[in-house]
Write an enzyme that holds these catalytic residues in place. Structure first.
Site, PDB file in Angstrom:
ATOM      1  N   HIS A   1       4.924 -25.219  -4.795  1.00 26.39           N
ATOM      2  CA  HIS A   1       4.698 -26.504  -5.459  1.00 26.39           C
ATOM      3  C   HIS A   1       5.337 -27.642  -4.662  1.00 26.39           C
ATOM      4  O   HIS A   1       6.543 -27.668  -4.440  1.00 26.39           O
ATOM      5  CB  HIS A   1       5.253 -26.509  -6.884  1.00 26.39           C
ATOM      6  CG  HIS A   1       4.923 -27.778  -7.606  1.00 26.39           C
ATOM      7  ND1 HIS A   1       3.713 -27.965  -8.223  1.00 26.39           N
ATOM      8  CD2 HIS A   1       5.611 -28.928  -7.753  1.00 26.39           C
ATOM      9  CE1 HIS A   1       3.678 -29.175  -8.749  1.00 26.39           C
ATOM     10  NE2 HIS A   1       4.834 -29.783  -8.462  1.00 26.39           N
TER      11      HIS A   1
ATOM     12  N   HIS B   1       0.213 -31.972  -7.602  1.00 25.24           N
ATOM     13  CA  HIS B   1       0.452 -30.848  -6.688  1.00 25.24           C
ATOM     14  C   HIS B   1      -0.297 -31.216  -5.415  1.00 25.24           C
ATOM     15  O   HIS B   1      -1.481 -31.577  -5.480  1.00 25.24           O
ATOM     16  CB  HIS B   1      -0.098 -29.552  -7.290  1.00 25.24           C
ATOM     17  CG  HIS B   1       0.172 -28.319  -6.487  1.00 25.24           C
ATOM     18  ND1 HIS B   1       0.980 -27.310  -6.963  1.00 25.24           N
ATOM     19  CD2 HIS B   1      -0.254 -27.904  -5.262  1.00 25.24           C
ATOM     20  CE1 HIS B   1       1.023 -26.324  -6.069  1.00 25.24           C
ATOM     21  NE2 HIS B   1       0.275 -26.682  -5.020  1.00 25.24           N
TER      22      HIS B   1
ATOM     23  N   HIS C   1      -2.640 -31.496  -2.551  1.00 28.15           N
ATOM     24  CA  HIS C   1      -3.941 -30.889  -2.305  1.00 28.15           C
ATOM     25  C   HIS C   1      -4.770 -31.773  -1.396  1.00 28.15           C
ATOM     26  O   HIS C   1      -4.605 -32.985  -1.366  1.00 28.15           O
ATOM     27  CB  HIS C   1      -4.692 -30.578  -3.607  1.00 28.15           C
ATOM     28  CG  HIS C   1      -4.939 -31.751  -4.501  1.00 28.15           C
ATOM     29  ND1 HIS C   1      -3.942 -32.352  -5.258  1.00 28.15           N
ATOM     30  CD2 HIS C   1      -6.068 -32.443  -4.758  1.00 28.15           C
ATOM     31  CE1 HIS C   1      -4.464 -33.342  -5.967  1.00 28.15           C
ATOM     32  NE2 HIS C   1      -5.753 -33.434  -5.667  1.00 28.15           N
TER      33      HIS C   1
ATOM     34  N   HIS D   1      -8.710 -32.532  -0.369  1.00 30.02           N
ATOM     35  CA  HIS D   1     -10.136 -32.399  -0.638  1.00 30.02           C
ATOM     36  C   HIS D   1     -10.842 -32.320   0.710  1.00 30.02           C
ATOM     37  O   HIS D   1     -10.572 -33.128   1.605  1.00 30.02           O
ATOM     38  CB  HIS D   1     -10.669 -33.630  -1.380  1.00 30.02           C
ATOM     39  CG  HIS D   1     -10.100 -33.829  -2.738  1.00 30.02           C
ATOM     40  ND1 HIS D   1     -10.741 -33.380  -3.879  1.00 30.02           N
ATOM     41  CD2 HIS D   1      -8.959 -34.431  -3.146  1.00 30.02           C
ATOM     42  CE1 HIS D   1     -10.016 -33.715  -4.931  1.00 30.02           C
ATOM     43  NE2 HIS D   1      -8.923 -34.354  -4.511  1.00 30.02           N
TER      44      HIS D   1
END
Length: 112
Positions: A46, A96, A98, A100
């Site tokens: 995390h 969190h 991330h 794309h």
């Protein structure tokens, strides 16, 4: 983090359409795709966002970009956009880290 949506997806507690997985990261298709091909790559650890990248975890981010390059190559994708939103105003809805990965259509500039 026990209440984090992406931590639960990476742990297999919430189903996803997996693209890739190794011991450091997890990639899965977006449930609300914004392009014909739209997947996310997340670290299993995390990290709240790009703003939380530091000398202790930056190697993980480098690994994620290696995974993005490998997955897009294996899928025959040679043109794509990588996006990470940081903070609510920028559109980050899950706290969190991330990335794309979007492809399969013309991308406009500026985004948003």
């Amino acid at each position: 983090m026990s209440d984090c949506l992406f931590c639960k997806i990476a742990a297999g507690e919430i189903p996803s359409n997996k693209v890739y997985e190794d011991n450091l990261c997890f990639a899965f298709y977006d449930i609300a795709p914004q392009a014909p091909s739209h997947f996310l790559v997340i670290p299993k650890a995390h990290i709240s966002s790009v703003a939380a990248i530091d000398s202790e975890n930056s190697n993980l981010v480098a690994h994620i970009f290696e995974v993005i390059a490998a997955v897009t190559a294996s899928e025959g994708i040679d043109s794509y956009r990588v996006v990470s939103n940081i903070g609510e105003q920028a559109g980050q809805t899950v706290p969190h880290l991330h990335f794309h990965v979007l492809s399969g259509r013309d991308m406009t500039w500026p985004p948003g």
